[in-house]
Design a protein around this motif. Structure first.
Motif, PDB file in Angstrom:
ATOM      1  N   PRO A 265      43.119  27.021  46.834  1.00 29.23           N
ATOM      2  CA  PRO A 265      43.573  27.523  45.532  1.00 29.23           C
ATOM      3  C   PRO A 265      44.457  28.753  45.716  1.00 29.23           C
ATOM      4  O   PRO A 265      44.024  29.765  46.271  1.00 29.23           O
ATOM      5  N   ALA A 266      45.692  28.645  45.262  1.00 34.24           N
ATOM      6  CA  ALA A 266      46.654  29.726  45.484  1.00 34.24           C
ATOM      7  C   ALA A 266      46.368  30.909  44.566  1.00 34.24           C
ATOM      8  O   ALA A 266      45.806  30.763  43.473  1.00 34.24           O
ATOM      9  N   LYS A 267      46.756  32.071  45.022  1.00 34.81           N
ATOM     10  CA  LYS A 267      46.630  33.275  44.214  1.00 34.81           C
ATOM     11  C   LYS A 267      47.377  33.082  42.888  1.00 34.81           C
ATOM     12  O   LYS A 267      48.465  32.520  42.840  1.00 34.81           O
ATOM     13  N   GLY A 268      46.748  33.544  41.810  1.00 36.31           N
ATOM     14  CA  GLY A 268      47.385  33.453  40.508  1.00 36.31           C
ATOM     15  C   GLY A 268      47.193  32.140  39.799  1.00 36.31           C
ATOM     16  O   GLY A 268      47.777  31.915  38.735  1.00 36.31           O
ATOM     17  N   THR A 269      46.387  31.247  40.375  1.00 34.71           N
ATOM     18  CA  THR A 269      46.107  29.973  39.699  1.00 34.71           C
ATOM     19  C   THR A 269      44.766  30.099  38.971  1.00 34.71           C
ATOM     20  O   THR A 269      44.730  30.573  37.837  1.00 34.71           O
ATOM     21  N   ASP A 270      43.682  29.695  39.571  1.00 35.65           N
ATOM     22  CA  ASP A 270      42.379  29.835  38.927  1.00 35.65           C
ATOM     23  C   ASP A 270      42.077  31.323  38.719  1.00 35.65           C
ATOM     24  O   ASP A 270      42.485  32.175  39.528  1.00 35.65           O
ATOM     25  N   TRP A 271      41.326  31.626  37.645  1.00 34.92           N
ATOM     26  CA  TRP A 271      41.102  33.029  37.273  1.00 34.92           C
ATOM     27  C   TRP A 271      40.467  33.843  38.379  1.00 34.92           C
ATOM     28  O   TRP A 271      40.756  35.036  38.550  1.00 34.92           O
ATOM     29  N   TRP A 272      39.584  33.226  39.173  1.00 28.99           N
ATOM     30  CA  TRP A 272      38.810  33.987  40.154  1.00 28.99           C
ATOM     31  C   TRP A 272      39.607  34.352  41.407  1.00 28.99           C
ATOM     32  O   TRP A 272      39.174  35.188  42.202  1.00 28.99           O
ATOM     33  N   THR A 273      40.783  33.747  41.617  1.00 26.20           N
ATOM     34  CA  THR A 273      41.552  34.047  42.835  1.00 26.20           C
ATOM     35  C   THR A 273      41.976  35.514  42.897  1.00 26.20           C
ATOM     36  O   THR A 273      42.221  36.057  43.982  1.00 26.20           O
ATOM     37  N   GLU A 274      42.045  36.154  41.746  1.00 27.05           N
ATOM     38  CA  GLU A 274      42.412  37.577  41.696  1.00 27.05           C
ATOM     39  C   GLU A 274      41.355  38.459  42.360  1.00 27.05           C
ATOM     40  O   GLU A 274      41.656  39.563  42.836  1.00 27.05           O
ATOM     41  N   PHE A 275      40.126  37.977  42.410  1.00 27.81           N
ATOM     42  CA  PHE A 275      39.014  38.821  42.847  1.00 27.81           C
ATOM     43  C   PHE A 275      38.494  38.479  44.248  1.00 27.81           C
ATOM     44  O   PHE A 275      37.488  39.033  44.687  1.00 27.81           O
ATOM     45  N   TYR A 276      39.166  37.547  44.935  1.00 26.24           N
ATOM     46  CA  TYR A 276      38.753  37.161  46.281  1.00 26.24           C
ATOM     47  C   TYR A 276      39.959  37.195  47.218  1.00 26.24           C
ATOM     48  O   TYR A 276      41.094  36.971  46.784  1.00 26.24           O
ATOM     49  N   PRO A 277      39.717  37.466  48.506  1.00 27.85           N
ATOM     50  CA  PRO A 277      40.822  37.410  49.472  1.00 27.85           C
ATOM     51  C   PRO A 277      41.454  36.028  49.488  1.00 27.85           C
ATOM     52  O   PRO A 277      40.891  35.048  48.996  1.00 27.85           O
ATOM     53  N   ASP A 278      42.626  35.940  50.085  1.00 30.67           N
ATOM     54  CA  ASP A 278      43.388  34.695  50.042  1.00 30.67           C
ATOM     55  C   ASP A 278      42.825  33.613  50.957  1.00 30.67           C
ATOM     56  O   ASP A 278      42.982  32.423  50.695  1.00 30.67           O
ATOM     57  N   ALA A 279      42.182  34.009  52.036  1.00 33.83           N
ATOM     58  CA  ALA A 279      41.709  33.041  53.031  1.00 33.83           C
ATOM     59  C   ALA A 279      40.463  32.305  52.547  1.00 33.83           C
ATOM     60  O   ALA A 279      39.546  32.905  51.966  1.00 33.83           O
ATOM     61  N   ASN A 280      40.407  30.982  52.794  1.00 39.12           N
ATOM     62  CA  ASN A 280      39.210  30.198  52.451  1.00 39.12           C
ATOM     63  C   ASN A 280      37.965  30.765  53.113  1.00 39.12           C
ATOM     64  O   ASN A 280      36.868  30.705  52.548  1.00 39.12           O
ATOM     65  N   SER A 281      38.139  31.293  54.289  1.00 39.21           N
ATOM     66  CA  SER A 281      36.991  31.807  55.061  1.00 39.21           C
ATOM     67  C   SER A 281      36.389  33.051  54.428  1.00 39.21           C
ATOM     68  O   SER A 281      35.365  33.551  54.914  1.00 39.21           O
ATOM     69  N   GLU A 282      37.001  33.554  53.347  1.00 44.25           N
ATOM     70  CA  GLU A 282      36.457  34.720  52.655  1.00 44.25           C
ATOM     71  C   GLU A 282      36.156  34.406  51.190  1.00 44.25           C
ATOM     72  O   GLU A 282      36.021  35.297  50.370  1.00 44.25           O
ATOM     73  N   ARG A 283      36.048  33.114  50.903  1.00 36.62           N
ATOM     74  CA  ARG A 283      35.721  32.677  49.545  1.00 36.62           C
ATOM     75  C   ARG A 283      34.435  31.851  49.587  1.00 36.62           C
ATOM     76  O   ARG A 283      34.463  30.630  49.720  1.00 36.62           O
ATOM     77  N   PRO A 284      33.280  32.477  49.472  1.00 37.39           N
ATOM     78  CA  PRO A 284      32.006  31.761  49.619  1.00 37.39           C
ATOM     79  C   PRO A 284      31.740  30.791  48.477  1.00 37.39           C
ATOM     80  O   PRO A 284      32.113  31.040  47.318  1.00 37.39           O
ATOM     81  N   THR A 285      31.096  29.687  48.810  1.00 40.35           N
ATOM     82  CA  THR A 285      30.799  28.682  47.780  1.00 40.35           C
ATOM     83  C   THR A 285      29.644  29.113  46.885  1.00 40.35           C
ATOM     84  O   THR A 285      29.491  28.580  45.785  1.00 40.35           O
ATOM     85  N   GLY A 286      28.812  30.059  47.339  1.00 42.80           N
ATOM     86  CA  GLY A 286      27.676  30.497  46.526  1.00 42.80           C
ATOM     87  C   GLY A 286      28.088  30.939  45.138  1.00 42.80           C
ATOM     88  O   GLY A 286      27.639  30.372  44.131  1.00 42.80           O
ATOM     89  N   PRO A 287      28.957  31.938  45.016  1.00 43.62           N
ATOM     90  CA  PRO A 287      29.371  32.371  43.679  1.00 43.62           C
ATOM     91  C   PRO A 287      30.391  31.460  43.006  1.00 43.62           C
ATOM     92  O   PRO A 287      30.544  31.498  41.790  1.00 43.62           O
ATOM     93  N   LEU A 288      31.074  30.617  43.777  1.00 40.58           N
ATOM     94  CA  LEU A 288      32.160  29.828  43.210  1.00 40.58           C
ATOM     95  C   LEU A 288      31.813  28.361  42.969  1.00 40.58           C
ATOM     96  O   LEU A 288      32.513  27.693  42.210  1.00 40.58           O
TER      97      LEU A 288
END
Length: 544
Positions: A265-288
């Motif tokens: 998911p690219a920055k600026g698409t889904d609302w939550w991308t603003e609050f997480y780093p760009d890399a998938n490895s820093e976007r945990p599935t727990g909260p998302l």
């Protein structure tokens, strides 16, 4: 024979003939079908006769059962077993069975019941009412009085019953605890996509669909990196475990087209991308992700009772019910009002945000804290459309274009406002039909929308309504009223749930795809609009 007698006989003959003609016309015009509303004269006559039928001694009886929680609970269980199929969970009579009865089931919440004595209600429940669908119930007087008590307290007891289980000390026990009593249902559910959203490839070697041995530049991971696979219908994604959380890997398998596609998911698409780093490895599935892909996800421990959409996701924590199997200590969406019942599905089948975010320093993309028996809108707000603008989630006319938007669409539909629920059409326990429908699509639609029915279509035959041959793709209800216009992957769409027909002219103004040009891709919207205007059973004003 005198002239007067002959005149009288002739008059009787004329009246009899007129009555016979009127009766014949009444019967020929549908006078013996069940899907009609009794005339005011017939209803008033029936009420008068009903009042005469109750003995005076019965009218004077008082309910000997005290209005305690135990008595109301007992009455609720009896009502669910004997009455709910026709009168509905809340006594309103808006049920599938009730809608096909003549006369229709009485609204138990109205003055017709409130004005009756306890004895009259007891008499009707015990003896039934002839020439209606109301049977006489053979059961002990104590049970009959418990039913009278419950009916007397409608609709308040219907709404409080939904909340009752939530206030108990019930804990989550997992779907396996349901199997021994509900073996057949458990067996059906275990084969559904709901029960198999998340799979561990170590426990299920067949879970990974594509052949990972074939090199692909998008696939930068190996089978050993995959802790979980997600999905098996449209797309399959892969999660890697790092520490105590899971993270999505950068490629996904397009099951329809059998090709690899990037997942990020690219920055600026889904609302939550603003609050997480760009890399998938820093976007945990727990909260998302995991709050919808599991039962009882704990945001502090990051543990779940079970992965996948288990029994307790829709019926609430089950320990009390397992210990003492009663209808009163488990939640059943079918006994909830249409808002709470639909929210069971909307909690996951919608795009939105928690009302409070962040939670403990993290931004969540699922309704944290919501459990069955609570109000979803106390925890979750749906993504809204911006009229006239195409957004990340909606077309300019307010129709959703993104996946997992069934709930956002459905709450705007007439089906929703008329009290139809998701499970009026779908059975999450599993069926042999596409999308776990209770029946094949046209069959389930025509249960309520037969030709010339008050619900439409307003034509003598389905072919006259669709202007396509019967059994052709163009005569499928879902083809026009649920077109595949919501993207789950580029080039792979799922069905809209507004049930609104999108006119070709709307495509011109809002870019919302319409069913005509989806099928007739070689034609223009002006061609489709002209076709509509040539159909005499369609309003030309609606085609603009």
């Amino acid at each position: 024979m005198s002239i007067n007698k002959l005149g009288a006989l002739a008059g009787v003959a004329v009246v009899t003939a007129l009555a016979a003609v009127a009766g014949y016309k009444y019967i020929r015009s549908g006078g013996l079908i069940a899907r009609q509303t009794p005339s005011s004269v017939e209803a008033a006559t029936a009420q008068w006769l009903l009042n005469l039928s109750v003995p005076a001694s019965a009218k004077q009886l008082k309910n000997p059962v005290e209005a305690t929680d135990a008595s109301l609970t007992a009455g609720r269980a009896l009502y669910a077993q004997k009455c709910e199929v026709c009168h509905g969970y809340d006594g309103g009579g808006k049920t599938e069975t009730g809608s096909g009865l003549y006369p229709p089931p009485l609204d138990l919440r109205g003055m017709e019941v409130k004005s009756r004595t306890d004895g009259e209600l007891f008499y009707f429940i015990q003896n039934g009412i002839r020439n209606t669908a109301m049977p006489g119930w053979r059961m002990p007087d104590q049970n009959l009085w418990q039913l009278v008590l419950f009916v007397r307290n409608l609709p308040q007891v219907a709404s409080t019953t939904v909340q009752a289980v939530n206030r108990t000390t019930a804990t989550f026990v997992g779907s396996g605890a349901c199997k021994s009593c509900h073996a057949a249902v458990y067996e059906r559910w275990s084969k559904t996509l709901m029960a198999n959203v998340i799979r561990d490839p170590k426990a299920h070697p067949d879970a990974i669909i594509p052949d990972l041995s074939k090199p692909n530049p998008l696939v930068t991971f190996t089978k050993d990196d995959i802790a979980f696979v997600y999905g098996s219908k449209w797309k399959q994604r892969y999660f890697k475990k790092t520490g105590d959380d899971y993270y999505p890997l950068p490629a996904q398998w397009d099951i329809t087209n059998k090709v690899w596609k990037p997942y990020h998911p690219a920055k600026g698409t889904d609302w939550w991308t603003e609050f997480y780093p760009d890399a998938n490895s820093e976007r945990p599935t727990g909260p998302l992700c995991d709050g919808c892909h599991a039962v009882n996800y704990n945001i502090e421990t990051k543990k779940v009772t079970e992965w996948n959409v288990g029994c307790e996701k829709c019926h609430g924590a089950g320990s009390e019910h397992v210990k003492t199997p009663l209808a009163s200590n488990t939640l059943n969406p079918a006994r909830m009002d249409y808002v709470a019942g639909n929210d069971v599905c909307i909690q996951c089948h919608s795009q939105g945000q928690p009302l409070t975010n962040p939670i403990q320093g993290k931004y969540y993309d699922w309704p944290v804290g919501f459990n069955l028996g609570l109000k979803l809108n106390d925890f979750w707000k749906l993504e809204e459309s911006d009229p006239g603008e195409t957004t990340f989630t909606h077309y300019a006319d307010g129709t959703a274009h993104k996946n997992r938007m069934q709930g956002n669409d459905y709450v705007t539909s007439l089906m929703y406002t008329h009290g139809v629920t998701c499970f009026s059409c779908h059975d999450s326990h599993g069926t042999g039909n596409e999308a776990i429908l209770r029946k094949p699509p046209n069959e389930i639609c025509l249960d309520c929308h037969g030709p010339n029915s008050p619900n439409g279509p307003r034509s003598a035959t389905l072919e006259q309504h669709t202007h396509h041959k019967a059994d052709s793709p163009g005569s499928e209800c879902i083809a026009c009223h649920m077109p595949k216009i919501q993207q789950t992957l580029p080039g792979v769409n799922v069905r809209s749930h507004t049930f609104r027909f999108v006119y070709p002219a709307t495509t011109d103004t809002s870019k919302t795809p319409n069913a005509c040009n989806i099928c007739h891709a070689d034609k223009s919207t002006s061609w489709a609009t002209a076709a509509f205007k040539s159909w005499t059973d369609r309003s030309p004003w609606r085609a603009q």
